[in-house]
Design an enzyme around this catalytic site. Structure first.
Site, PDB file in Angstrom:
ATOM      1  CG  HIS A   1      -1.645   1.386   1.365  1.00  9.98           C
ATOM      2  ND1 HIS A   1      -2.673   1.608   0.570  1.00  9.98           N
ATOM      3  CD2 HIS A   1      -1.401   2.184   2.134  1.00  9.98           C
ATOM      4  CE1 HIS A   1      -3.025   2.838   0.874  1.00  9.98           C
ATOM      5  NE2 HIS A   1      -2.512   3.217   1.925  1.00  9.98           N
ATOM      6  CD  GLU A   2       2.375   3.548   3.808  1.00  8.90           C
ATOM      7  OE1 GLU A   2       2.925   4.755   3.379  1.00  8.90           O
ATOM      8  OE2 GLU A   2       1.420   3.571   4.573  1.00  8.90           O
ATOM      9  CG  LEU A   3       6.416   0.069  -1.862  1.00  5.10           C
ATOM     10  CD1 LEU A   3       6.880  -1.389  -2.085  1.00  5.10           C
ATOM     11  CD2 LEU A   3       7.590   0.946  -1.767  1.00  5.10           C
TER      12      LEU A   3
ATOM     13  N   GLY B   1      10.782   4.433   9.691  1.00  4.52           N
ATOM     14  CA  GLY B   1      12.046   4.880  10.282  1.00  4.52           C
ATOM     15  C   GLY B   1      12.383   4.486  11.723  1.00  4.52           C
ATOM     16  CG  LEU B   2      10.843   6.483  14.845  1.00  5.35           C
ATOM     17  CD1 LEU B   2       9.573   6.813  15.836  1.00  5.35           C
ATOM     18  CD2 LEU B   2      12.085   6.637  15.466  1.00  5.35           C
TER      19      LEU B   2
END
Length: 434
Positions: free
Chosen positions: A228-230, A397-398
């Site tokens: 989904h994020e890509l 990132g985290l």
């Protein structure tokens, strides 16, 4: 029924049978043996034989017959014979029995003669025999002993059945659970409460199943979320390419393509690197690093990205650690970038370095208390009240930072600093977690 059940049951029954046979053999051998005085009834037979011999040799046949009759009235058939088997207190003939007794090996069980069992005792000079019949209806002690042994063997057989079931049933239950888990039922559990080794094995499987369920679920969620994020940067790339084509190579469109490509490259590179480390922690290359130098280098490289946000490094004393340089660099860099992203303009992001510790604090809006526990989850993003538009970043990132730190046996925590957020990385002293 499984084959293991019958194997365990057969083993127990054979053990019971061998034990019972050995017990009978030992007791019968002790009854036959004349060494060391023998058991009580053996000594009683010896005393009675001596009494009957004395009465016979003293010429008191009446008392001899009365003595034997008293035993018969008590339920014991007894005979007192000479060496030739002739009954010295009656008219019986036991010559055949005496011949069989003389041919057998001393110490074996009673002799079966004409359908009856006899205990026999010979005098020291071999001239007299005392014969005690143990298989007639009136002397029921032998049958009682047989019934007692049968009761004991039957009880042991029942206990063996229960023990075999007690051992094999949880194994069959574990097998069914493993089979169900292998078919895809990730919630299958044994749920054993036993305290023995089988219970420990079942609980170990349940713990493994919980970890595998979490792993498979997280992997599925990761693939779903990642796909989904890509789509967002890929869609932007497609639009930028169309703009570049239609605008004759517009530099702004090309810069947009480069930016989105770099974001995709960073995203995929970070995921791949951490995933490789999690797949085989022993393959992580460790080396001696100066943590303060690594942090100083990251801070300098991030100043351009920070723009109007000031970066301040606190602590310059040497801080040697043993770690993987690339994983550690990516973890610290992701934390610092997150602080820069959420820090207001003209504010300062401070980076503190100490022995095995890095602490990054921004002056941003902070994080709701109920979101602190999820801050390092993959694709989890917090939208502050003062923030306009959707949450920024991918929410990875985290998560990548936490996984990189945990591969080093360390911890990463976050807390509100009023104002801002304080993230602390502490490295373990034992190297990577394997």
């Amino acid at each position: 029924m499984s084959r293991l059940y019958f194997k365990v049951l057969a083993w127990l029954l054979v053990t019971v049978a061998i034990t019972g046979a050995g017990f009978l053999w030992v007791t019968s051998r002790g009854a036959e043996s004349g060494e060391g005085g023998g058991p009580p009834y053996r000594r009683l037979m010896a005393a009675e034989l001596e009494q009957l011999r004395r009465l016979h040799e003293e010429g008191r046949p009446g008392q001899l017959r009365a003595e034997i009759e008293s035993f018969r009235e008590a339920g014991l058939e007894m005979a007192f014979t000479g060496a030739d088997g002739r009954d010295l207190a009656g008219s019986g003939d036991y010559s055949g029995l005496i011949e069989r007794l003389e041919r057998r090996v001393i110490g074996r069980p009673p002799v079966l003669y004409q359908g009856r069992l006899y205990w026999a005792l010979n005098s020291a000079d071999g001239g007299y025999w005392l014969l005690l019949e143990v298989s007639n209806r009136r002397s029921g002690w032998w049958l009682t002993a047989v019934r007692a042994n049968a009761w004991v063997i039957g009880s042991l057989a029942l206990l063996s059945l229960w023990l075999a079931y007690h051992i094999t049933n949880p194994i069959r239950r574990l097998g069914r659970t493993v089979e169900a888990f292998g078919r895809g039922d990730l919630r299958a559990r044994v749920g054993s409460t036993r305290r023995d080794e089988i219970g420990q094995l079942s609980r170990s499987f349940d713990q493994m199943a919980v970890r595998l369920e979490k792993l498979v679920t997280s992997q599925r969620r990761l693939l779903t979320d990642l796909s989904h994020e890509l789509r967002t940067p890929l869609t932007r790339l497609g639009l930028a390419v169309e703009l570049a084509r239609s605008g004759g190579g517009d530099p702004a469109a090309l810069d947009r393509i480069q930016k989105e490509a770099d974001r995709l490259n960073d995203l995929v590179g970070g995921l791949l690197q951490v995933t490789r480390g999690e797949a085989d922690p022993s393959a992580i290359e460790m080396s001696e690093l100066s943590l303060d130098e690594v942090v100083a280098e990251i801070v300098e490289e991030s100043r351009l990205e920070a723009g109007s946000v000031a970066l301040a490094m606190i602590g310059s004393a040497p801080a040697p650690v043993r770690a993987n340089a690339e994983l550690m660099r990516r973890a610290i860099e992701n934390v610092l970038r997150n602080a820069i992203r959420y820090s207001p303009a003209e504010e300062t992001v401070s980076v503190e370095v100490g022995p095995g510790m890095v602490r990054v604090r921004d002056r941003g809006p902070g994080v709701p208390e109920d979101a602190l526990a999820h801050l390092f989850d993959a694709f989890y993003r917090v939208k502050a009240d003062s923030q306009e538009g959707p949450p920024r970043g991918f929410g990875l990132g985290l998560s990548i930072a936490r996984r990189a730190v945990e591969l080093h046996g360390g911890t990463i925590t976050a807390e509100n600093a009023d104002p801002g957020l304080r993230v602390t990385i502490r490295l373990g002293a034992s190297g990577p977690a394997v």
